[in-house]
Design a protein around this motif. Structure first.
Motif, PDB file in Angstrom:
ATOM      1  N   TYR A  99       0.831  -1.207   0.000  1.00  0.00           N
ATOM      2  CA  TYR A  99       0.000   0.000   0.000  1.00  0.00           C
ATOM      3  C   TYR A  99       0.867   1.259   0.000  1.00  0.00           C
ATOM      4  O   TYR A  99       0.567   2.230  -0.714  1.00  0.00           O
ATOM      5  N   VAL A 115     -12.308   4.502   0.350  1.00  0.00           N
ATOM      6  CA  VAL A 115     -12.321   3.172   0.978  1.00  0.00           C
ATOM      7  C   VAL A 115     -13.741   2.863   1.434  1.00  0.00           C
ATOM      8  O   VAL A 115     -14.253   3.522   2.345  1.00  0.00           O
ATOM      9  N   PHE A 123      -5.973   1.430   6.946  1.00  0.00           N
ATOM     10  CA  PHE A 123      -5.896   2.224   5.722  1.00  0.00           C
ATOM     11  C   PHE A 123      -5.753   3.710   6.013  1.00  0.00           C
ATOM     12  O   PHE A 123      -5.068   4.429   5.289  1.00  0.00           O
ATOM     13  N   ALA A 134      -7.433   8.786   3.438  1.00  0.00           N
ATOM     14  CA  ALA A 134      -8.355   7.704   3.115  1.00  0.00           C
ATOM     15  C   ALA A 134      -9.757   8.170   3.487  1.00  0.00           C
ATOM     16  O   ALA A 134     -10.054   8.406   4.658  1.00  0.00           O
ATOM     17  N   VAL A 164      -9.966   1.704  -2.906  1.00  0.00           N
ATOM     18  CA  VAL A 164      -9.368   0.546  -2.241  1.00  0.00           C
ATOM     19  C   VAL A 164     -10.491  -0.369  -1.760  1.00  0.00           C
ATOM     20  O   VAL A 164     -11.366   0.068  -0.998  1.00  0.00           O
TER      21      VAL A 164
END
Length: 385
Positions: A99, A115, A123, A134, A164
């Motif tokens: 990542y 996300v 994340f 994120a 993601v």
């Protein structure tokens, strides 16, 4: 001294972690229903074969390749199949490092990734440490979890660089449906976004519906840049070996892989031992996975038996993965409930809020827990819910 704003403002433990530390310091019993470290769960590993794999003579030499050793990449490609080639892959020390490399590749400070939530809180920090954000976009539950493609589309801005997704999701266990996949790849192509797909739990299907997408590698020609992440941590239940990988497909794949190799070349973090052992460890993975799936199903069956005479409690479907969402009356906040259970029964659970589950009324349990401990924890905790 100045400290980067990318770091937390404080490193104080949250109340649940603090209570857990206090109990352990006082030698009070803890029944851990959150365990996710497979090496601590009593599985019978083929010890001699693993030791032999890590003793490969190749560990005595150093032949750095920013993509990772071809032999290891060929083994990964063969393990996955689906027309995956060694030349589509880059090895990393972990999916977290994967990542980090992808966020370096795709974004500048101030950019964002979308996300779908609920999701794993890591994340947020992986993006933040790269100067990105994120942005959570809620999924919705109707008999099963669903991506909200309209919400994802509406959330995309001029600073959005990627979406993601985790397939199956942690902790909801939601596998993407093939319809969702088609919509998601179309959205990313239309918006000029990359699609990052984490499939570390893909080998652990439990209650997947017929339309579930078992792996994004089914799509050999996606319309958007596709980056798939996985690794030995879950595939072979060997988190200590520290070997992950990225598969790259879609428009510009060769250029993206070249750029990722440049980034990886600055670190060369994958150890020679992990790369040398990879072919043998991947060959052992199916046998280890059988044990893990047996454990997951046994604990899920134990939970269903325990819930049979408790109509006020239920669980959500577990399409795949290592977790189950326990639904309870929201008489108190999830954080407060988890604290109360630990204090009064010694049972450690994760509150749903840890994974950004909406509202209150959920606890997250690990199905990886040794069966006797899992049953003991249920006997202690369920009467208090």
């Amino acid at each position: 001294m100045h400290r980067s704003a990318r770091l937390p403002a404080s490193f104080e433990p949250n109340p649940l972690s603090r209570m857990l530390s206090e109990r352990r310091a006082a030698h009070l019993p803890v029944v851990d229903l959150t365990v996710s470290n497979p090496t601590a769960c009593g599985f019978a590993y083929p010890e001699a074969e693993i030791r032999a794999a890590l003793a490969d003579r190749a560990v005595l030499g150093y032949a750095p390749d920013p993509l990772g050793s071809r032999r290891a990449r060929e083994a990964v490609a063969a393990f996955h199949g689906r027309d995956l080639r060694a030349d589509d892959l880059l090895l990393t020390a972990s999916t977290s490092e994967g990542y980090a490399l992808l966020f370096k590749l795709l974004g500048d400070p101030g950019d964002e990734v979308l996300v779908p939530s609920p999701s794993y809180p890591l994340f947020d920090w992986l993006a933040r440490l790269e100067g990105m954000q994120a942005r959570a976009v809620p999924s919705y539950f109707h008999e099963r979890w669903h991506l909200d493609l309209g919400a994802l589309d509406a959330a995309a801005s001029g600073r959005t660089r990627a979406v993601v997704v985790v397939n199956p999701n942690n902790p909801t266990g939601h596998f993407l449906s093939r319809t969702e996949w088609a919509g998601l790849t179309e959205l990313c192509a239309r918006r000029g976004l990359a699609l990052l797909v984490d499939e570390v739990f893909a080998d652990y299907s439990l209650e997947a519906p017929p339309d579930a997408l078992p792996t994004a590698l089914e799509d050999t020609d996606p319309p958007c840049p596709l980056f798939l992440l996985s690794g030995l941590s879950k595939i072979a239940a060997l988190p200590q070996v520290k070997l992950g990988w990225l598969a790259v497909r879609g428009p510009g794949a060769a250029d993206h892989l070249e750029a990722l190799a440049f980034l990886a070349d600055q670190y060369l973090s994958v150890s020679a031992s992990a790369q040398a052992a990879a072919p043998a460890l991947l060959a052992l993975a199916p046998g280890i996975q059988v044990q893990v799936r047996t454990r997951l199903r046994a604990n899920l069956a134990a939970l269903d038996r325990a819930l049979a005479d408790r109509p006020h409690l239920s669980r959500l479907p577990v399409e795949g993965g290592w977790s189950v969402l326990l639904r309870r009356p929201a008489l108190d906040a999830d954080d407060a409930c988890a604290l109360r259970l630990l204090r009064e029964t010694g049972v450690l659970t994760h509150p749903g809020s840890f994974f950004d589950l909406p509202g209150d009324g959920h606890l997250v349990l690990s199905l990886l827990t040794p069966e006797a401990i899992f049953s003991d924890g249920l006997e202690r905790a369920l009467p208090q819910l």
